[in-house]
Motif scaffolding. Structure first.
Motif, PDB file in Angstrom:
ATOM      1  N   ILE A   1      -6.554   6.280  -3.868  1.00 56.90           N
ATOM      2  CA  ILE A   1      -7.103   5.115  -3.160  1.00 56.90           C
ATOM      3  C   ILE A   1      -7.829   4.192  -4.144  1.00 56.90           C
ATOM      4  O   ILE A   1      -7.697   2.972  -4.095  1.00 56.90           O
ATOM      5  CB  ILE A   1      -8.060   5.554  -2.011  1.00 56.90           C
ATOM      6  CG1 ILE A   1      -7.298   6.291  -0.901  1.00 56.90           C
ATOM      7  CG2 ILE A   1      -8.836   4.374  -1.436  1.00 56.90           C
ATOM      8  CD1 ILE A   1      -6.327   5.446  -0.096  1.00 56.90           C
TER       9      ILE A   1
ATOM     10  N   ARG B   1      -4.994   3.768   3.640  1.00 56.03           N
ATOM     11  CA  ARG B   1      -4.047   2.764   3.139  1.00 56.03           C
ATOM     12  C   ARG B   1      -3.720   1.743   4.236  1.00 56.03           C
ATOM     13  O   ARG B   1      -3.629   0.541   3.968  1.00 56.03           O
ATOM     14  CB  ARG B   1      -2.756   3.426   2.652  1.00 56.03           C
ATOM     15  CG  ARG B   1      -2.919   4.036   1.280  1.00 56.03           C
ATOM     16  CD  ARG B   1      -1.766   4.950   0.913  1.00 56.03           C
ATOM     17  NE  ARG B   1      -2.099   5.661  -0.298  1.00 56.03           N
ATOM     18  CZ  ARG B   1      -1.860   5.175  -1.519  1.00 56.03           C
ATOM     19  NH1 ARG B   1      -1.240   4.030  -1.667  1.00 56.03           N
ATOM     20  NH2 ARG B   1      -2.243   5.855  -2.583  1.00 56.03           N
TER      21      ARG B   1
ATOM     22  N   VAL C   1       0.822  -1.217   0.000  1.00 54.53           N
ATOM     23  CA  VAL C   1       0.000   0.000   0.000  1.00 54.53           C
ATOM     24  C   VAL C   1       0.857   1.269   0.000  1.00 54.53           C
ATOM     25  O   VAL C   1       0.333   2.382   0.065  1.00 54.53           O
ATOM     26  CB  VAL C   1      -0.998   0.041   1.181  1.00 54.53           C
ATOM     27  CG1 VAL C   1      -1.950  -1.133   1.123  1.00 54.53           C
ATOM     28  CG2 VAL C   1      -0.275   0.077   2.523  1.00 54.53           C
TER      29      VAL C   1
END
Lengths: 275, 344
Positions: free
Chosen positions: B181, B150, B130
């Motif tokens: 995202i 995240r 992430v």
């Protein structure tokens, strides 16, 4: 007339210098400080031993809790309300037979720990309940979505996220217990409160009373400052960096508090067993 | 077989003011590996619906099947086991504020009884994915909203789920962060083949990443299908309204009085697909009919990675050629919709 002569008698025996004063009252005051610290720490410990689970149970069984259970909640709720609605001084007297059965006597610091703890349990349970219900419902939901059991949510979410609030409330609880312990002085409870009552109220030796009150204030301040520092420093929502100096003070104080509590608990258990 | 199958689901809540029907006979089929959007205005029942998919809410009626297994038939313990297979992220991230980023990602692994060392290793790998490898020791309060989300995504992936539920996951984020995202979700979907369900009230979110969408209104599914189909041919008023409100990152400008005076004829919305965008369609239209049209709005939109041109046109008030012009546009291969909702 009678009272006035008593007062004169006391005044006549008053020490002339600070050195004399200390040699006359010093030992008693030190014992008084220990008595108060002993009662406060041991009662807070016992209070949390039972109050924390009771508070958790109250939180869990609430209507919006993890496992709502109306009968259990109602019973605990009523118990907490009853104990909390009795003024401490009356509870102290009310519990004399029970205290005597448990400790063997009804006066002195160890005996006072019994009513102090009993008064502290529901008070602490309420504090714990309020800390834990404050925990963000979203985080609990997230834990549930990950497959956490209720027990895991209690130990890994509620007690962790409620930490700061729990410490702040423990500080408040300790302050209240300290106050109660002084109140117990009126019935021969021991500690600083006892000295203040005996010297100030019964014998009109005001200097001793003033010093005792000052010592109580200092003790209270120490507990309060320490608790708040503890709560704030370990609150990860705030970015804190501690200076080395205050860290040393904090560690030293933690060691003192820890050993005082430890010695107190050992002393309490010993007294109970050796009677 | 569908990954997630929701059939005839209803949910009613008892409140002081009586019963509230949050969901009414909702049926959905979500295929494995899909990114499925559930969109609706607030109060439409989206959040209740997504919570029924992992049984955080127990439906009043109907069934939820994951891989053909009915959730309603599981015991509490089996259900908890099943939830490990369904990750979830939230609007407000719901991280443990008193634990470090790494410990947050370890959380679901500890729940499953994994050893500390093993959990930490896995969590560090996920933080790498992430893009937060350097934030392991930070606390959530020190992170931005996008970073917190995240962390939440890494946490949701820790138990290797096959499904990821996103409950308004980008609603608290700004447009740039939202896009990043969504890109991450898209990457996760492609790399790990995780089926993603996205709950949102923003059409832009659905348009950017979802392949299929269901539109929810007052607890009912009013329209569902491919996002590109609904974008070009919205069938219901709710869908049209959601598309109209989808301003993406363009500014919503107050319409002036002068503009309102001009706006009086019929309004249409046309959607260009890739091949029709090469011709100068509007110029040709005007030349053919020798009549001006008013361009109220024009935009290019990313619909699931495909660029689509969108234009809102208005004909002259007493135009005799309206029908002929619409026909002409359709002949050019454009999707034409009457769009009175743009007249304000």
């Amino acid at each position: 007339m009678h009272i006035e002569s008593l007062y004169l008698l006391a005044a006549a025996a008053a020490p002339a210098t600070v050195g004399e004063w200390i040699s006359q009252y010093g030992k008693m005051l030190v014992e008084g400080i220990w008595g108060t610290v002993y009662m406060t720490l041991v009662s807070t410990f016992i209070g949390y031993l039972f109050g924390l689970p009771m508070g958790v149970l109250l939180t869990v069984t609430r209507k919006d809790g993890l496992k709502p259970n109306a009968p259990v909640y109602k019973i605990l709720d009523v118990i907490a309300n009853i104990v909390r609605s009795i003024p401490f001084l009356i509870l102290l007297i009310l519990l004399i037979p029970f205290t005597r059965a448990l400790v063997g006597k009804s006066y002195g610091t160890t005996a006072v720990i019994v009513p102090l703890s009993i008064a502290a349990i529901p008070f602490i349970a309420r504090m714990v309940e309020s800390s834990l219900t404050e925990v963000d419902a979203g985080v609990i939901e997230a834990a549930r979505s990950m497959g956490a059991s209720n027990m895991q949510i209690i130990t890994r979410v509620l007690l962790v996220e409620g930490k700061t609030s729990l410490i702040v409330n423990a500080t408040i609880a300790m302050g209240t217990i300290l106050g109660y312990s002084a109140m117990a002085g009126t019935v021969g409870g021991g500690g600083l409160g006892d000295i203040a009552v005996r010297y100030g109220y019964n014998r009109y030796i005001y200097d001793v009373m003033f010093v005792t009150v000052a010592l109580l204030i200092i003790l209270f301040q120490l507990f309060q400052t320490y608790g708040m520092f503890f709560a704030n420093h370990f609150d990860r929502r705030k970015s804190t960096s501690m200076k080395t100096g205050s860290l040393v003070v904090f560690i030293v104080f933690s060691v003192i508090m820890g050993s005082a509590a430890g010695i107190g608990i050992i002393q309490f258990v010993k007294t109970m067993l050796l009677r | 077989m569908s990954k997630i199958s929701v059939s005839h689901l209803s949910k009613t809540f008892q409140s002081a003011d009586g019963t509230v029907e949050a969901l009414k006979d909702v049926s959905l089929e979500i295929a494995s590996g899909d990114i499925f959007g559930i969109i609706g205005m607030s109060g439409a029942g989206k959040s209740t619906l997504v919570r029924c998919i992992n049984y955080l809410e127990v439906p009043t009626e109907g069934k939820v099947l994951i891989d053909g297994k009915e959730l309603g038939g599981f015991s509490e313990k089996e259900l908890r086991k099943q939830r490990e297979n369904i990750g979830m992220i939230f609007q407000h991230f719901n991280l443990l504020m008193q634990k470090s980023v790494l410990e947050n990602v370890c959380f679901p692994l500890y729940i499953q009884g994994k050893k500390k060392a093993e959990a930490r290793k896995k969590a560090a790998e996920l933080l790498e994915i992430v893009g937060l490898a350097d934030k392991q020791k930070a606390y959530p309060a020190q992170l931005s909203g996008g970073q917190m989300q995240r962390v939440a995504i890494a946490r949701a992936l820790a138990s290797d789920p096959e499904i990821l539920l996103c409950d308004e996951a980008t609603s608290a984020l700004d447009p740039q962060t939202t896009s990043s995202i969504l890109e991450l979700l898209d990457k996760i979907n492609k790399e790990f083949g995780i089926t993603i369900v996205i709950i949102t009230h923003q059409m832009s979110v659905v348009r950017e990443v979802c392949r299929h969408v269901a539109i929810l209104k007052n607890g009912e599914v009013v329209e569902q299908g491919l996002v590109s189909d609904i974008f070009t041919h919205p069938k219901t008023d709710v869908a049209r309204e959601l598309i109209r409100k989808d301003t993406g990152d363009e500014a919503e400008v107050e319409k002036t009085a002068a503009m309102q005076e001009i706006q009086s004829g019929e309004i249409i919305r046309i959607v260009f697909s890739e091949n029709s965008a090469f011709e100068p369609v509007i110029a040709n239209l005007i030349l053919t009919f020798r009549e001006p049209v008013n361009i109220l709005r024009a935009n290019t939109r990313n619909v699931g990675g495909v660029a689509k041109g969108e234009m809102v046109l208005q004909f002259m008030e007493y135009s005799q050629n309206t029908e002929a012009m619409k026909h002409y546009l359709e002949e050019c291969g454009l999707a034409v919709e009457e769009a009175p909702e743009y007249a304000h």
